[in-house]
Every structure is written in C-alpha cells, then in structure tokens.
Write an enzyme that holds these catalytic residues in place. Sequence first.
Site, PDB file in Angstrom:
ATOM      1  CB  CYS A 157       9.937 -59.735  23.063  1.00  0.00           C
ATOM      2  SG  CYS A 157       7.867 -60.154  24.317  1.00  0.00           S
ATOM      3  CG  HIS A 250       9.208 -64.699  25.067  1.00  0.00           C
ATOM      4  ND1 HIS A 250       9.359 -64.885  27.045  1.00  0.00           N
ATOM      5  CD2 HIS A 250       8.520 -63.872  25.202  1.00  0.00           C
ATOM      6  CE1 HIS A 250       9.189 -62.933  27.079  1.00  0.00           C
ATOM      7  NE2 HIS A 250       8.389 -62.397  26.061  1.00  0.00           N
TER       8      HIS A 250
END
Length: 358
Positions: A157, A250
């Site tokens: 991810c 993120h």
Amino acid sequence: MKQYNVGVIGATGMVGQRFITLLENHPWFNLVALAASARSAGKTYEEAVGSRWLMKTPMPESVKKMVVLDAAKVEEVAAKVDFVFCAVNMKKDEIKALEEAYAKAECPVVSNNSAHRFTPDVPMVVPEINADHIDIIPAQRKRLGTKRGFVAVKSNCSLQSYVPALHPLRKYGISDVLVCTYQAISGAGKTFETFPDILDNVIPYIGGEEEKSEQEPLKLWGRIEGDKIVSAESPRFTAQCLRVPVSDGHMGAVFVRFENKPSKEEILQAWKEFHGPAQDLELPSAPKQFLHYFEENDRPQPKLDRMLENGMAVSIGRLREDNQYDYKFVCLSHNTLRGAAGGAVLLAELLAAKGYFD
C-alpha cells in the site's frame, strides 16, 4: 463488458469490508460469495461481523443476510464464482498455499496479500505502471497445470503514494531514491478505538515495511524473461516507515537523484501528462487524472486529499530542489482504496478487459 460473479475471501476483515463497499454497485462484478475463517462460516455476514464493521458507510443491505462460507473449503467457494479477491489474515506460507489451491481449482485469485509478491511468475501490478506484467500468466498456468486459474497481486500500500510519482520521471535516469513514509493506522487494520497506543504518538517501526518499500518498486519496474519476472537493478532505494495517528492515507517524503537532471517545469509536465492503460482502457475504477499536483505549500494533506477521484488518485506537492539530492517532494494516496482493495479491483478490471477471466 460481460458480468462476472466474484467472491471475497477474508470478507470479515478491514480490507474485506472495503472490497464489499467497492463491489456493491460495480458495473462488471457481481458479489455472490463471502468467505472467512471456520469460526465465521455458517453465520450471516451481519452476524459474523457484528460491531466490527469498520467502514464509514453502512454495511450494504445486499450482504447482510449472505451466509459466510468457510474459506478453507476451496471447491465449494470456487464453484460459485468466476474469480475471487483475497484479503485473509494468516501466516504467509498459509496464504500462499490457500491462493494456489484456489488457482488449481481453476478459480483466479486477485490478492491484496503480500505472500506471492515475489513469486517469480506471479504478476504484481499497478495498472498504470506495469500492466504488461500480466503477460506472465500463461507461464504461471503452465507451472500450476491450470487452464483458467492463476494468482495476481497488487503491490504494497505505501508504494502507491511515491512509485506513481517517480514512474513518469524514469526517462531522466533515476539513480537514487530516499523515501520516508508516514502511514495511516488503517494499514494495520486498526481504528483509533482499537489502537489507543497511537494517540499523541508516532511509532517508528512497521514490521517488514522498509524491505517492501525498497524491493517492490524494482519488481514493478522489472521485465518478463522467459517464465519469470526479473526485477530492475536500479534505482537504489532506501526507506524509513513510520506509523502516524492518521485514520486513512499514506504519505511519502521523497528525495530523488537523476542521471540527467530535469527542470522543475519538465517534472510538473511529466506528472500532468502521465496516464496509463487504466486510463486508456477507461476502467471503471480508474481515476481520470492519476497524478494531481498541488501548488499550495501545505498540500497534500490526508484529511483533505485522500479521497481525490474516489480515493484512486495520487496527490503530489512541495516539489523543490534539494542540496544533497536533485529534488524533493511529498505525495499521498489512500491506503485502503488505491493502496489495497481499490487497487485490487482496478487490477481485476484490467484482467477482465484483457480476457483473463474468460
């Protein structure tokens, strides 16, 4: 596009729940099977998940009364679907065995898990970056002895924030990359309620994440040679990964050195013009504009920008020259959408468009 019946293995976890929300009104994929561990099997999905529904939107009515199947009963699940998404929480060797069992049951697997990312004939794909890696699937089928079955995976991810920003700059000869990632708690399957240690805190270690951050980009930029994917030899990556008190999103702080240093204007133009097969094929989940650059000094921010283009775009900002590297910038992606379930759905759309589920 024809319709495909799909299942989600690991349906009760956070990423499994995200898959369910993404598939609720999908134009190509009909969600017909949910599978999880034996302790959830036999219950309705609503009973199995109970108060552990972690999405911000309500549980879809269409899944509440679906009876959860035992993921270990491979033939039973495989018989109901054209392919499955996999997001199980198990040991790596157990995940590998389970995914290969589905593939050998002639049920293709599109996986969110890391177990098969470095299996040489398993494509690890970001559709805008290395869609051609799905061409390895016939070699994998030959190894597995299957006609339809195979395993394809999405990448880690955190890579989804900074590798897409670097990709269109490769023409300038990237030699070195330093990246620090600031990763949301949903990447650990947590919420603020279930992860009180993160409040007013930063944890400077995420197990295995730095190795993935340094090695997986080289597989994405690798090439098919015979019956395997060979990783690229450069650029050199070094990474530090921190868990921060953010729910979703993120962020990467990137420092990059080039063999042929471009101008700032050339970098901005490369980002603006970049598109890949996901856009060219007009896949349902693909963002129209993959890379978005913000001129403001204080952007991107997870709270403001993670849902850009339904959470499937990458946000970039603060491009400036550096006194040790050539340039530095920050970038952001939604880790459970572009970075996890959404990225896997986009990969499945690519595979469907190319006929790999037929």
